[in-house]
Enzyme design. Structure first.
Site, mmCIF file in Angstrom:
data_model
loop_
_atom_site.group_PDB
_atom_site.id
_atom_site.type_symbol
_atom_site.label_atom_id
_atom_site.label_comp_id
_atom_site.label_asym_id
_atom_site.label_seq_id
_atom_site.Cartn_x
_atom_site.Cartn_y
_atom_site.Cartn_z
ATOM 1 C CD GLU A 174 -30.014 22.984 14.144
ATOM 2 O OE1 GLU A 174 -30.466 22.903 15.295
ATOM 3 O OE2 GLU A 174 -28.827 23.221 13.906
ATOM 4 C CD GLU A 381 -27.041 26.560 12.429
ATOM 5 O OE1 GLU A 381 -26.794 26.054 13.545
ATOM 6 O OE2 GLU A 381 -28.163 26.981 12.126
HETATM 7 C C1 GCO Z 1 -29.159 25.456 16.339
HETATM 8 C C2 GCO Z 1 -29.559 26.654 15.594
HETATM 9 C C3 GCO Z 1 -28.755 27.859 15.920
HETATM 10 C C4 GCO Z 1 -27.976 27.811 17.191
HETATM 11 C C5 GCO Z 1 -26.646 27.124 17.012
HETATM 12 C C6 GCO Z 1 -25.867 26.989 18.295
HETATM 13 O O1 GCO Z 1 -28.468 24.622 15.828
HETATM 14 O O2 GCO Z 1 -29.522 25.334 17.506
HETATM 15 O O3 GCO Z 1 -29.644 26.472 14.244
HETATM 16 O O4 GCO Z 1 -29.762 28.798 15.970
HETATM 17 O O5 GCO Z 1 -27.756 29.067 17.708
HETATM 18 O O6 GCO Z 1 -26.826 25.848 16.506
HETATM 19 O O7 GCO Z 1 -26.622 26.251 19.214
#
Ligand code: GCO
Length: 479
Positions: A174, A381
């Site tokens: 990200e 994710e």
């Molecule tokens: C993000 C990260 C994760 C977060 C998840 C929930 O997307 O912010 O990759 O580390 O914990 O997404 O916010």
């Protein structure tokens, strides 16, 4: 006339080889912040700065995974997942960001990779999940071009040491959050609010990605697979018939998505992005060969998905409400988008206040498939925070989390549907394996399949862990 794609049935099995995984990140779970030579990262500094993180929570101990790795891997093996996506902590390997490496750090990840493989779980290692060594921040951080080269050196060190046992690599997690939450709205480390720095950071992250891919490929045995994980954003115009609202959505799409997919996948920054941000910067920090360096072959694109956004053209009155959606904040993270207003989304919402709309995942997967038909896709994710309650029933600790099961099921149904429609989706990683340090929210928000009691550090698989385990073992969604 095109034939409509068959509707995937929940009982349709996932394709052979489809990977069911879970994901975490180093700073969110490891703890052991000052052990075995680990240097401080920008998240150590940020979390120790009063007012930055809810309740003053830090990752000093987190889930103490650094000391409990074997037990955590046993728990993961009980889940029956195929793969585990974790991140490697740069300051554990190169404590000052460049130069001397810490053997103990490399040994930890070697044990982790071996422990996974012994249990039949395939490691997927992310090189950067936001924990920049603090020493590099002192030298400019992602605002400095040299950070990209330091990242490539670190990638080479890790690839050399671990390339014999890890064959799936992700460069960045990200980068939108690193660039724009870290340097635009400042709600993430290093907490800077400067639109020019945010854009420069985005470019230097892109460059870091390209240079790291080259460094990895030079040392990792052939056959390994390389990816990047982007939190692509599904941005809808408030009124799809309004040219102004559609233009607002286009503008944010450039800043959220195409600022990364442009150079990484298409080999160019989008012209509309350069035009929209011309009042902020002339992009002269992009040097001649940079985009060619960034545009490296990828074996897969990772998509992180949680919720959707809705925008409209804004006349400047009232609040621009930049707080809507995943990981956004009260200050605007969007340079050059002063005339765009983020609108609140209709519910239902998770505990993060993020709306639940799996159609956004469908939209993003099908868009990437259309634009890059040759590129394999993975959902790296997806998950939901809920205020889980632990109960003891007949002497057994339980967490009933039907909303999380429903969230996961609805998004997995979408994955099946996109596969039925021809998208090459190879895997799905539930965020997260266990409750952990949720960045600026500290330990308030629970995303785990496994509950963590942050006083005793005791782990308890939630109902969602049992459910996900059934999915991973049966390769289909239970009726
Ligand atoms: C993000 C990260 C994760 C977060 C998840 C929930 O997307 O912010 O990759 O580390 O914990 O997404 O916010």
């Amino acid at each position: 006339m095109t034939t409509p794609a068959p509707k995937a049935q929940p009982t349709t099995p996932f394709p052979d080889g489809f990977v069911f995984g879970t994901a975490t990140a180093a700073y969110q779970i490891e703890g052991a912040a000052r052990e075995d030579g680990r240097g401080p990262s920008i998240w150590d500094t940020f979390s120790h700065t009063p007012g930055r993180v809810a309740h003053g929570d830090t990752g000093d101990v987190a889930c103490d995974h650094y000391h409990r790795m074997d037990a955590d891997l046993d728990l993961m093996a009980e889940l029956g997942v195929d793969s585990y996506r974790f991140s490697i902590s740069w300051p554990r390997i190169v404590p000052s960001g460049r130069g001397r490496t810490a053997q103990a750090g490399l040994d930890f990840y070697r044990r982790l990779a071996d422990g996974l493989r012994e249990r039949g779980i395939r490691p997927l290692a992310t090189l950067y999940h936001w924990d920049l060594p603090q020493a590099l921040q002192g030298a400019g951080g992602w605002d400095a071009r040299a950070t990209a080269a330091a990242f490539a050196d670190y990638a080479g060190v890790v690839g050399e040491a671990l390339g014999d046992r890890i064959d799936r690599w992700t460069t960045l997690n990200e980068p939108w959050c690193s660039a724009f939450l870290g340097h635009g709205s400042g709600v993430h480390a290093p907490g800077i609010t400067d639109p020019v720095i945010a854009l420069r950071a985005a470019h230097h992250l892109n460059l870091a990605h390209g240079l790291a891919l080259q460094a990895l490929r030079a040392v990792v045995p052939s056959g390994a697979e390389y990816s990047v994980s982007l939190n692509l954003q599904a941005i809808r115009p408030d009124d799809p018939d309004s040219a102004e609202d559609r233009d607002a959505a286009r503008c944010l799409d450039a800043l959220a998505n195409r600022v990364f997919t442009g150079p990484m996948l298409d080999g160019a920054y989008p012209q509309d992005l350069l035009d929209d941000t011309a009042s902020v910067t002339d992009w002269s920090f992009v040097q001649d060969d940079d985009v060619a360096a960034i545009h490296q072959p990828l074996d897969a694109l990772g998509i992180n998905f949680y919720s959707t956004s809705r925008v409209r053209r804004w006349d400047g009155t009232g609040s621009s409400n930049h707080s809507a959606g995943h990981n956004q904040s009260a200050a605007s993270p969007w340079p050059g988008a002063e005339s765009v207003q983020m609108l609140p989304q209709p519910g239902p919402y998770t505990d993060m206040g993020w709306n639940i709309d799996p159609s956004g995942l469908h939209e993003l997967i099908m868009r990437m498939h259309r634009e890059h038909p040759e590129l394999a896709l993975m959902v790296t994710e997806n998950g939901a925070a809920y205020p889980d309650e632990l109960s003891v029933e007949g002497g057994e600790r339980r967490v009933h989390d039907p909303e999380r099961i429903d969230y996961l099921r609805r998004h997995l149904e979408v994955v099946l549907q996109t596969i039925a429609e021809g998208a090459d989706v190879r895997g799905y990683y539930a965020w997260s394996f266990m409750d952990n340090f949720e960045w600026a929210y500290g330990y308030d928000k629970r995303f785990g399949l496994v509950h963590v009691d942050f006083d005793t550090l005791e782990r308890t698989p939630k109902d969602s862990a049992r459910w996900y385990s059934r999915v991973a073992r049966s390769r289909m969604l239970p009726a």
